[in-house]
Design a protein around this motif. Structure first.
Motif, PDB file in Angstrom:
ATOM      1  N   ILE A   6      -4.568   3.281 -10.164  1.00 53.38           N
ATOM      2  CA  ILE A   6      -3.560   3.456  -9.124  1.00 53.38           C
ATOM      3  C   ILE A   6      -4.076   2.835  -7.840  1.00 53.38           C
ATOM      4  O   ILE A   6      -5.231   3.055  -7.456  1.00 53.38           O
ATOM      5  CB  ILE A   6      -3.250   4.948  -8.933  1.00 53.38           C
ATOM      6  N   PRO A   7      -3.267   2.041  -7.150  1.00 50.35           N
ATOM      7  CA  PRO A   7      -3.734   1.339  -5.947  1.00 50.35           C
ATOM      8  C   PRO A   7      -4.320   2.274  -4.892  1.00 50.35           C
ATOM      9  O   PRO A   7      -3.804   3.373  -4.651  1.00 50.35           O
ATOM     10  CB  PRO A   7      -2.457   0.662  -5.437  1.00 50.35           C
ATOM     11  N   GLN A   8      -5.404   1.805  -4.265  1.00 53.17           N
ATOM     12  CA  GLN A   8      -6.048   2.530  -3.179  1.00 53.17           C
ATOM     13  C   GLN A   8      -6.041   1.730  -1.876  1.00 53.17           C
ATOM     14  O   GLN A   8      -6.210   2.303  -0.803  1.00 53.17           O
ATOM     15  CB  GLN A   8      -7.500   2.850  -3.549  1.00 53.17           C
ATOM     16  N   ARG A   9      -5.845   0.425  -1.976  1.00 56.19           N
ATOM     17  CA  ARG A   9      -5.835  -0.456  -0.808  1.00 56.19           C
ATOM     18  C   ARG A   9      -4.495  -1.182  -0.770  1.00 56.19           C
ATOM     19  O   ARG A   9      -4.125  -1.851  -1.743  1.00 56.19           O
ATOM     20  CB  ARG A   9      -6.982  -1.463  -0.861  1.00 56.19           C
ATOM     21  N   ALA A  10      -3.787  -1.045   0.330  1.00 49.56           N
ATOM     22  CA  ALA A  10      -2.444  -1.610   0.425  1.00 49.56           C
ATOM     23  C   ALA A  10      -2.326  -2.545   1.617  1.00 49.56           C
ATOM     24  O   ALA A  10      -2.952  -2.323   2.663  1.00 49.56           O
ATOM     25  CB  ALA A  10      -1.405  -0.499   0.544  1.00 49.56           C
ATOM     26  N   ALA A  11      -1.517  -3.567   1.457  1.00 48.22           N
ATOM     27  CA  ALA A  11      -1.137  -4.447   2.554  1.00 48.22           C
ATOM     28  C   ALA A  11       0.361  -4.358   2.726  1.00 48.22           C
ATOM     29  O   ALA A  11       1.113  -4.483   1.747  1.00 48.22           O
ATOM     30  CB  ALA A  11      -1.553  -5.885   2.264  1.00 48.22           C
ATOM     31  N   VAL A  12       0.803  -4.126   3.945  1.00 51.78           N
ATOM     32  CA  VAL A  12       2.231  -4.078   4.254  1.00 51.78           C
ATOM     33  C   VAL A  12       2.542  -5.302   5.108  1.00 51.78           C
ATOM     34  O   VAL A  12       1.975  -5.475   6.193  1.00 51.78           O
ATOM     35  CB  VAL A  12       2.610  -2.786   4.997  1.00 51.78           C
ATOM     36  N   ILE A  13       3.444  -6.128   4.616  1.00 50.57           N
ATOM     37  CA  ILE A  13       3.772  -7.396   5.281  1.00 50.57           C
ATOM     38  C   ILE A  13       5.135  -7.236   5.952  1.00 50.57           C
ATOM     39  O   ILE A  13       6.167  -7.150   5.283  1.00 50.57           O
ATOM     40  CB  ILE A  13       3.822  -8.560   4.279  1.00 50.57           C
ATOM     41  N   CYS A  25       3.468   6.243   5.522  1.00 50.99           N
ATOM     42  CA  CYS A  25       3.423   6.991   4.266  1.00 50.99           C
ATOM     43  C   CYS A  25       2.143   6.697   3.497  1.00 50.99           C
ATOM     44  O   CYS A  25       1.472   7.608   3.006  1.00 50.99           O
ATOM     45  CB  CYS A  25       4.654   6.646   3.424  1.00 50.99           C
ATOM     46  N   PHE A  26       1.779   5.424   3.391  1.00 49.74           N
ATOM     47  CA  PHE A  26       0.565   5.052   2.681  1.00 49.74           C
ATOM     48  C   PHE A  26      -0.670   5.660   3.342  1.00 49.74           C
ATOM     49  O   PHE A  26      -1.541   6.235   2.681  1.00 49.74           O
ATOM     50  CB  PHE A  26       0.420   3.531   2.656  1.00 49.74           C
ATOM     51  N   ALA A  27      -0.753   5.529   4.669  1.00 45.12           N
ATOM     52  CA  ALA A  27      -1.930   6.024   5.378  1.00 45.12           C
ATOM     53  C   ALA A  27      -2.074   7.530   5.237  1.00 45.12           C
ATOM     54  O   ALA A  27      -3.177   8.051   5.025  1.00 45.12           O
ATOM     55  CB  ALA A  27      -1.862   5.632   6.847  1.00 45.12           C
ATOM     56  N   LEU A  28      -0.959   8.253   5.353  1.00 46.87           N
ATOM     57  CA  LEU A  28      -1.028   9.707   5.274  1.00 46.87           C
ATOM     58  C   LEU A  28      -1.377  10.188   3.872  1.00 46.87           C
ATOM     59  O   LEU A  28      -1.778  11.340   3.692  1.00 46.87           O
ATOM     60  CB  LEU A  28       0.297  10.326   5.723  1.00 46.87           C
ATOM     61  N   ASN A  29      -1.233   9.304   2.899  1.00 47.99           N
ATOM     62  CA  ASN A  29      -1.627   9.647   1.531  1.00 47.99           C
ATOM     63  C   ASN A  29      -3.005   9.099   1.176  1.00 47.99           C
ATOM     64  O   ASN A  29      -3.371   9.045   0.002  1.00 47.99           O
ATOM     65  CB  ASN A  29      -0.580   9.141   0.547  1.00 47.99           C
ATOM     66  N   GLY A  30      -3.763   8.685   2.206  1.00 47.83           N
ATOM     67  CA  GLY A  30      -5.155   8.341   2.008  1.00 47.83           C
ATOM     68  C   GLY A  30      -5.448   6.914   1.621  1.00 47.83           C
ATOM     69  O   GLY A  30      -6.596   6.586   1.292  1.00 47.83           O
ATOM     70  N   LEU A  31      -4.454   6.024   1.672  1.00 50.11           N
ATOM     71  CA  LEU A  31      -4.718   4.638   1.328  1.00 50.11           C
ATOM     72  C   LEU A  31      -5.361   3.900   2.497  1.00 50.11           C
ATOM     73  O   LEU A  31      -5.153   4.248   3.662  1.00 50.11           O
ATOM     74  CB  LEU A  31      -3.417   3.920   0.945  1.00 50.11           C
ATOM     75  N   ASP A  32      -6.118   2.889   2.169  1.00 51.92           N
ATOM     76  CA  ASP A  32      -6.648   1.944   3.145  1.00 51.92           C
ATOM     77  C   ASP A  32      -5.549   0.913   3.376  1.00 51.92           C
ATOM     78  O   ASP A  32      -5.187   0.181   2.453  1.00 51.92           O
ATOM     79  CB  ASP A  32      -7.907   1.296   2.574  1.00 51.92           C
ATOM     80  N   VAL A  33      -5.006   0.848   4.599  1.00 48.18           N
ATOM     81  CA  VAL A  33      -3.803   0.067   4.853  1.00 48.18           C
ATOM     82  C   VAL A  33      -4.068  -1.040   5.864  1.00 48.18           C
ATOM     83  O   VAL A  33      -4.623  -0.797   6.944  1.00 48.18           O
ATOM     84  CB  VAL A  33      -2.653   0.960   5.379  1.00 48.18           C
ATOM     85  N   MET A  34      -3.636  -2.257   5.501  1.00 47.89           N
ATOM     86  CA  MET A  34      -3.591  -3.381   6.417  1.00 47.89           C
ATOM     87  C   MET A  34      -2.126  -3.663   6.729  1.00 47.89           C
ATOM     88  O   MET A  34      -1.283  -3.699   5.826  1.00 47.89           O
ATOM     89  CB  MET A  34      -4.238  -4.616   5.800  1.00 47.89           C
ATOM     90  N   ARG A  72      -4.653   6.302  12.485  1.00 48.81           N
ATOM     91  CA  ARG A  72      -5.571   5.405  13.206  1.00 48.81           C
ATOM     92  C   ARG A  72      -6.353   4.506  12.264  1.00 48.81           C
ATOM     93  O   ARG A  72      -6.939   3.505  12.691  1.00 48.81           O
ATOM     94  CB  ARG A  72      -6.538   6.223  14.069  1.00 48.81           C
ATOM     95  N   SER A  73      -6.383   4.843  10.984  1.00 46.17           N
ATOM     96  CA  SER A  73      -7.135   4.020  10.028  1.00 46.17           C
ATOM     97  C   SER A  73      -6.382   2.748   9.653  1.00 46.17           C
ATOM     98  O   SER A  73      -6.974   1.831   9.077  1.00 46.17           O
ATOM     99  CB  SER A  73      -7.432   4.833   8.760  1.00 46.17           C
ATOM    100  N   VAL A  74      -5.089   2.689   9.958  1.00 48.54           N
ATOM    101  CA  VAL A  74      -4.316   1.484   9.656  1.00 48.54           C
ATOM    102  C   VAL A  74      -4.806   0.349  10.552  1.00 48.54           C
ATOM    103  O   VAL A  74      -4.919   0.505  11.774  1.00 48.54           O
ATOM    104  CB  VAL A  74      -2.810   1.719   9.867  1.00 48.54           C
ATOM    105  N   ARG A  75      -5.076  -0.808   9.943  1.00 47.78           N
ATOM    106  CA  ARG A  75      -5.628  -1.933  10.698  1.00 47.78           C
ATOM    107  C   ARG A  75      -4.641  -3.083  10.766  1.00 47.78           C
ATOM    108  O   ARG A  75      -3.908  -3.337   9.803  1.00 47.78           O
ATOM    109  CB  ARG A  75      -6.926  -2.403  10.040  1.00 47.78           C
TER     110      ARG A  75
END
Length: 332
Positions: A6-13, A25-34, A72-75
């Motif tokens: 299951i994906p753990q690192r996501a990129a939102v374009i 949504c991704f960040a609050l569920n613990g994903l590493d988000v770009m 804040r972890s979203v980069r």
């Protein structure tokens, strides 16, 4: 793809309303988000808007204070290549214009890892057409979220002709893991949700144009009549409980006034003619034992009663707040 977890690192374009909501949504569920937008400056501005969005949800009591730290972890990424190069899942959420999606999806397909899933948040464009822009088409699919994406549970998963069943399953498992309710549907005009939603809206507008009701009255009918049921049951379950023979009879009344398109659908008429009238005959679009029917109907009543109580309480608070605001204004 068989070993992909299951994906753990996501990129939102794309950092519009939908992209920001999905990133939250991704960040609050613990994903590493770009997160990336059309330029580095816009990407940085998007991060600021994301934080303001989450702060608003925290202040409204919708999220705990800890949500701010996760957000804040979203980069912000410099560009698409930077965003997708380490992603397990790439979600494209750029404007619904084919020429824009062509360039973005091509860049995502070229620079994302070979095993990454690439998804488009299109709400209407044919998935096979979009798949043509992506390298390794077997890993591409549609993933249609609904506004606001943080709170709306449903997501349509739309495979292309090339998408492997394994990719579809990973996408579904991922959505379930973050609290969503995926439905796998085929690619067609509007998919399922928008086809039904726009049919409803078309008829709502017609009711106003024909002088049957005002927009406010139409909204009230939808909200408090048949729409009241929809949080719990879809149209087939509702029809089974109402009686499919009743539905067929209503269509026969509507057709002479509204046109041949309102004749009973053949699939419905065939079921009725076979004696399957819904829960009262223990068979309709679904099948029931007597115990299942009885349990369904009492559970339905419990759910509707609970929702009515919630709505009544909300309406009372809204009225009380309005009175307080009016009193403050008059006192001022």
């Amino acid at each position: 793809m068989n070993n992909v977890a299951i994906p753990q690192r996501a990129a939102v374009i794309g950092a519009g309303t939908m992209g920001l909501g999905v990133a939250e949504c991704f960040a609050l569920n613990g994903l590493d988000v770009m997160l990336v937008d059309a330029s580095p400056q816009l990407s940085l501005q998007a991060i600021a808007r994301l934080m303001a969005r989450v702060r608003g949800h925290v202040d409204a009591g919708l999220l705990p204070e800890s949500a701010l730290e996760r957000a804040r972890s979203v980069r912000a990424a410099e560009n698409i290549s930077d965003a997708v190069q380490a992603a397990d899942l790439v979600l494209e959420a750029v404007p619904e214009r084919i020429e824009v999606k062509r360039a973005v999806l091509a860049a995502c397909g070229a620079d994302a890892p070979a095993e990454a899933i690439i998804a488009s948040n299109t709400s209407s464009l044919p998935i096979d057409d979009l798949a043509a822009f992506v390298e390794r088409k077997n890993r591409f699919l549609g993933m249609h979220w609904f506004n606001p994406p943080e709170w709306t549970p449903g997501v349509e998963v739309i495979p292309s002709a090339h998408t492997t069943s394994r990719v579809v399953q990973i996408a579904r498992d991922f959505l379930l893991a973050i609290g969503k309710r995926p439905a796998t549907v085929a690619s067609g005009p509007g998919f399922v949700a928008n086809r039904i939603q726009f049919a409803l809206f078309r008829e709502a507008v017609a009711c106003v144009e024909e002088g049957l009701a005002t927009p406010a009255e139409v909204d009230e009918v939808v909200r408090s009549c048949f729409g009241f049921r929809l949080p719990f049951y879809g149209p087939f379950a509702i029809a089974d409980m109402a009686g499919l023979d009743v539905y067929a009879n209503i269509f026969e009344v509507l057709a002479p006034e509204l046109g041949a398109g309102w004749a009973p659908p053949p699939a419905l008429q065939d079921i009725v003619d076979s004696g399957r009238h819904g829960v009262k005959s223990l068979a309709g679009f679904y099948e029931y034992s007597e115990d299942e029917r009885d349990a369904l109907l009492i559970e339905r009543d419990k759910r509707y009663a609970a929702l009515k109580k919630l709505i009544d309480e909300f309406s009372a608070r809204t009225l009380q707040n309005a009175k307080m605001e009016a009193a403050c204004e008059s006192g001022a």
